[in-house]
Design a protein around this motif. Structure first.
Motif, mmCIF file in Angstrom:
data_model
loop_
_atom_site.group_PDB
_atom_site.id
_atom_site.type_symbol
_atom_site.label_atom_id
_atom_site.label_comp_id
_atom_site.label_asym_id
_atom_site.label_seq_id
_atom_site.Cartn_x
_atom_site.Cartn_y
_atom_site.Cartn_z
ATOM 1 N N PRO A 232 -0.141 17.219 1.052
ATOM 2 C CA PRO A 232 -0.345 16.251 2.136
ATOM 3 C C PRO A 232 -1.804 15.986 2.452
ATOM 4 O O PRO A 232 -2.124 15.054 3.147
ATOM 5 N N ASN A 233 -2.725 16.805 1.933
ATOM 6 C CA ASN A 233 -4.141 16.592 2.201
ATOM 7 C C ASN A 233 -4.786 15.656 1.188
ATOM 8 O O ASN A 233 -5.942 15.287 1.349
ATOM 9 N N VAL A 234 -4.064 15.282 0.134
ATOM 10 C CA VAL A 234 -4.600 14.410 -0.894
ATOM 11 C C VAL A 234 -4.042 13.012 -0.671
ATOM 12 O O VAL A 234 -2.837 12.813 -0.648
ATOM 13 N N VAL A 235 -4.916 12.048 -0.465
ATOM 14 C CA VAL A 235 -4.508 10.667 -0.236
ATOM 15 C C VAL A 235 -4.835 9.862 -1.489
ATOM 16 O O VAL A 235 -5.952 9.921 -1.997
ATOM 17 N N VAL A 236 -3.841 9.125 -1.985
ATOM 18 C CA VAL A 236 -4.020 8.325 -3.187
ATOM 19 C C VAL A 236 -4.056 6.862 -2.766
ATOM 20 O O VAL A 236 -3.189 6.389 -2.031
ATOM 21 N N ASN A 237 -5.046 6.147 -3.246
ATOM 22 C CA ASN A 237 -5.206 4.737 -2.922
ATOM 23 C C ASN A 237 -4.207 3.915 -3.741
ATOM 24 O O ASN A 237 -4.137 4.057 -4.954
ATOM 25 N N THR A 238 -3.434 3.046 -3.084
ATOM 26 C CA THR A 238 -2.486 2.206 -3.791
ATOM 27 C C THR A 238 -2.973 0.771 -3.914
ATOM 28 O O THR A 238 -2.286 -0.049 -4.504
ATOM 29 N N LYS A 239 -4.111 0.445 -3.343
ATOM 30 C CA LYS A 239 -4.684 -0.896 -3.466
ATOM 31 C C LYS A 239 -5.696 -0.883 -4.602
ATOM 32 O O LYS A 239 -6.657 -0.124 -4.592
ATOM 33 N N SER A 240 -5.479 -1.742 -5.568
ATOM 34 C CA SER A 240 -6.337 -1.781 -6.742
ATOM 35 C C SER A 240 -7.515 -2.714 -6.507
ATOM 36 O O SER A 240 -7.348 -3.844 -6.049
ATOM 37 N N LYS A 241 -8.718 -2.246 -6.852
ATOM 38 C CA LYS A 241 -9.895 -3.102 -6.701
ATOM 39 C C LYS A 241 -9.869 -4.218 -7.730
ATOM 40 O O LYS A 241 -10.350 -5.317 -7.468
ATOM 41 N N THR A 242 -9.268 -3.968 -8.893
ATOM 42 C CA THR A 242 -9.165 -5.004 -9.921
ATOM 43 C C THR A 242 -8.250 -6.130 -9.452
ATOM 44 O O THR A 242 -8.586 -7.318 -9.599
ATOM 45 N N THR A 243 -7.112 -5.773 -8.897
ATOM 46 C CA THR A 243 -6.183 -6.788 -8.377
ATOM 47 C C THR A 243 -6.836 -7.583 -7.255
ATOM 48 O O THR A 243 -6.731 -8.815 -7.222
ATOM 49 N N ALA A 244 -7.499 -6.888 -6.333
ATOM 50 C CA ALA A 244 -8.164 -7.582 -5.222
ATOM 51 C C ALA A 244 -9.255 -8.504 -5.754
ATOM 52 O O ALA A 244 -9.419 -9.632 -5.263
ATOM 53 N N GLY A 245 -10.018 -8.072 -6.760
ATOM 54 C CA GLY A 245 -11.082 -8.900 -7.313
ATOM 55 C C GLY A 245 -10.549 -10.149 -8.004
ATOM 56 O O GLY A 245 -11.079 -11.250 -7.825
ATOM 57 N N ILE A 246 -9.496 -9.993 -8.799
ATOM 58 C CA ILE A 246 -8.916 -11.158 -9.496
ATOM 59 C C ILE A 246 -8.305 -12.129 -8.497
ATOM 60 O O ILE A 246 -8.468 -13.350 -8.621
ATOM 61 N N LEU A 247 -7.617 -11.610 -7.484
ATOM 62 C CA LEU A 247 -7.051 -12.490 -6.451
ATOM 63 C C LEU A 247 -8.163 -13.231 -5.711
ATOM 64 O O LEU A 247 -8.016 -14.416 -5.373
#
Length: 140
Positions: A67-82
């Motif tokens: 529970p102390n490890v947070v994984v990012n689910t938002k991709s910077k590549t997807t955000a950049g292409i959008l």
């Protein structure tokens, strides 16, 4: 000590008398009142171990395993292409959870200013590191 008091006149009368010999008032036989001791209430034993309480992760993040490890689910590549392709409509802002800015981009899309800003933001998203992108654009 074989006397008791008459409730009407207060005279001392014999303990076994059924009526007062002075005023004729019938004597009320008082029975001793017995009250049972109160029963103890059952209390469930308190647990000695309490499981940790987990909270839902913020929007755009998921927790896996620890529970102390947070994984990012938002991709910077997807955000950049959008941002590069549909930045004029603010789609990248909706993807990142910035609904208010997404609506602002939609309102002013006819001026082509959001398209220019979206192109610049897309390049910034794609060239930034994962950590910088996460802390600056996702974790809010």
């Amino acid at each position: 000590m074989n006397d008791k008091k008459c409730p009407a006149c207060g005279a001392s009368v014999d303990f076994n008398a059924t009526e007062c010999k002075y005023c004729g008032e019938p004597m009320v036989v008082q029975q001793p009142h017995y009250q049972a001791p109160p029963q103890p209430q059952y209390q469930a034993p308190q647990p000695q171990y309490q499981a940790p309480q987990y909270q839902m992760p913020p929007q755009g993040q998921q927790m896996y395993g620890n529970p102390n490890v947070v994984v990012n689910t938002k991709s910077k590549t997807t955000a950049g292409i959008l941002a590069i392709l549909l930045g004029g409509l603010g789609i990248h802002k909706f993807y990142l959870g910035r609904i208010g800015l997404g609506i602002l981009y939609l309102v002013f899309c006819w001026t082509y200013i959001p398209a220019l800003i979206g192109l610049i933001e897309g390049i910034i998203y794609l060239t930034s590191s994962e950590e910088k992108f996460f802390y600056k654009y996702v974790k809010k």
